[in-house]
Design a protein around this motif. Structure first.
Motif, PDB file in Angstrom:
ATOM      1  N   ARG A 116       0.838  -1.202   0.000  1.00 48.40           N
ATOM      2  CA  ARG A 116       0.000   0.000   0.000  1.00 48.40           C
ATOM      3  C   ARG A 116       0.875   1.255   0.000  1.00 48.40           C
ATOM      4  O   ARG A 116       0.603   2.212  -0.723  1.00 48.40           O
ATOM      5  CB  ARG A 116      -0.926  -0.019   1.223  1.00 48.40           C
ATOM      6  CG  ARG A 116      -2.017   1.024   1.188  1.00 48.40           C
ATOM      7  CD  ARG A 116      -2.994   0.915   2.373  1.00 48.40           C
ATOM      8  NE  ARG A 116      -3.501  -0.430   2.568  1.00 48.40           N
ATOM      9  CZ  ARG A 116      -3.279  -1.178   3.655  1.00 48.40           C
ATOM     10  NH1 ARG A 116      -2.578  -0.719   4.661  1.00 48.40           N
ATOM     11  NH2 ARG A 116      -3.784  -2.388   3.739  1.00 48.40           N
ATOM     12  N   SER A 117       1.938   1.239   0.789  1.00 50.48           N
ATOM     13  CA  SER A 117       2.867   2.381   0.831  1.00 50.48           C
ATOM     14  C   SER A 117       3.599   2.561  -0.489  1.00 50.48           C
ATOM     15  O   SER A 117       3.776   3.687  -0.965  1.00 50.48           O
ATOM     16  CB  SER A 117       3.883   2.187   1.959  1.00 50.48           C
ATOM     17  OG  SER A 117       3.245   2.209   3.204  1.00 50.48           O
ATOM     18  N   ILE A 118       4.030   1.450  -1.069  1.00 52.89           N
ATOM     19  CA  ILE A 118       4.712   1.517  -2.373  1.00 52.89           C
ATOM     20  C   ILE A 118       3.773   2.074  -3.426  1.00 52.89           C
ATOM     21  O   ILE A 118       4.149   2.935  -4.214  1.00 52.89           O
ATOM     22  CB  ILE A 118       5.255   0.128  -2.767  1.00 52.89           C
ATOM     23  CG1 ILE A 118       6.388  -0.273  -1.820  1.00 52.89           C
ATOM     24  CG2 ILE A 118       5.709   0.112  -4.224  1.00 52.89           C
ATOM     25  CD1 ILE A 118       6.800  -1.730  -1.914  1.00 52.89           C
ATOM     26  N   GLU A 119       2.542   1.596  -3.417  1.00 51.18           N
ATOM     27  CA  GLU A 119       1.542   2.084  -4.365  1.00 51.18           C
ATOM     28  C   GLU A 119       1.366   3.591  -4.235  1.00 51.18           C
ATOM     29  O   GLU A 119       1.303   4.318  -5.245  1.00 51.18           O
ATOM     30  CB  GLU A 119       0.203   1.392  -4.121  1.00 51.18           C
ATOM     31  CG  GLU A 119      -0.924   1.987  -4.926  1.00 51.18           C
ATOM     32  CD  GLU A 119      -2.308   1.633  -4.414  1.00 51.18           C
ATOM     33  OE1 GLU A 119      -3.270   2.064  -5.072  1.00 51.18           O
ATOM     34  OE2 GLU A 119      -2.425   0.969  -3.373  1.00 51.18           O
ATOM     35  N   ALA A 120       1.290   4.082  -3.019  1.00 53.88           N
ATOM     36  CA  ALA A 120       1.063   5.514  -2.786  1.00 53.88           C
ATOM     37  C   ALA A 120       2.202   6.371  -3.337  1.00 53.88           C
ATOM     38  O   ALA A 120       1.968   7.486  -3.790  1.00 53.88           O
ATOM     39  CB  ALA A 120       0.884   5.771  -1.299  1.00 53.88           C
ATOM     40  N   ASP A 121       3.422   5.839  -3.315  1.00 58.93           N
ATOM     41  CA  ASP A 121       4.585   6.611  -3.760  1.00 58.93           C
ATOM     42  C   ASP A 121       4.958   6.384  -5.223  1.00 58.93           C
ATOM     43  O   ASP A 121       5.779   7.104  -5.769  1.00 58.93           O
ATOM     44  CB  ASP A 121       5.799   6.270  -2.888  1.00 58.93           C
ATOM     45  CG  ASP A 121       5.636   6.749  -1.462  1.00 58.93           C
ATOM     46  OD1 ASP A 121       4.828   7.662  -1.226  1.00 58.93           O
ATOM     47  OD2 ASP A 121       6.309   6.189  -0.577  1.00 58.93           O
TER      48      ASP A 121
END
Length: 124
Positions: A116-121
């Motif tokens: 989820r964090s990777i997706e956001a960035d």
């Protein structure tokens, strides 16, 4: 972050065996990392495109008016996690991150949080 950085970041997730960024309109991967002879990420990307499309059809047929966050496939020794990218990242194409995890060395909740964090960035 760019695609290569996102894939490298995904490979730092505990238990990660391979990762791909996939366009599920075409079934082609935009990048892969990890895998090997026993895990052909190009073949897996194409196959998981069918999984995503099938689930999208079911959601549409049921008129759920909802979106898929992720799809989990649990094998005896592995987790296969498909994380669909949000609309801000995918533009006109539809993309997902596909992560294969060693089941004994991974924490599924932390892996989902990390994706989820990777997706956001991620910027594509």
């Amino acid at each position: 972050m760019n695609i290569e950085t996102a894939l490298k970041e995904a490979m730092t997730i505990s238990g990660a065996l391979g990762v791909a960024l996939v366009d599920y309109d075409s079934g082609m991967s935009l990048g892969t990392m990890g895998g090997g002879d026993w895990l052909n990420l190009e073949v897996a990307a194409a196959g998981n495109t069918d999984v995503v499309r099938a689930k999208q059809r079911v959601i549409s047929a049921l008129k759920l008016n909802d979106d898929i966050e992720d799809i989990l496939i649990t094998l005896q020794r592995q987790y296969h996690l498909i994380r669909l990218l949000g609309s801000s990242n995918r533009g006109s194409s539809r993309l997902f991150l596909y992560l294969v995890l060693d089941r004994e060395r991974s924490n599924l909740a932390l892996a989902r949080h990390s994706l989820r964090s990777i997706e956001a960035d991620l910027t594509v």
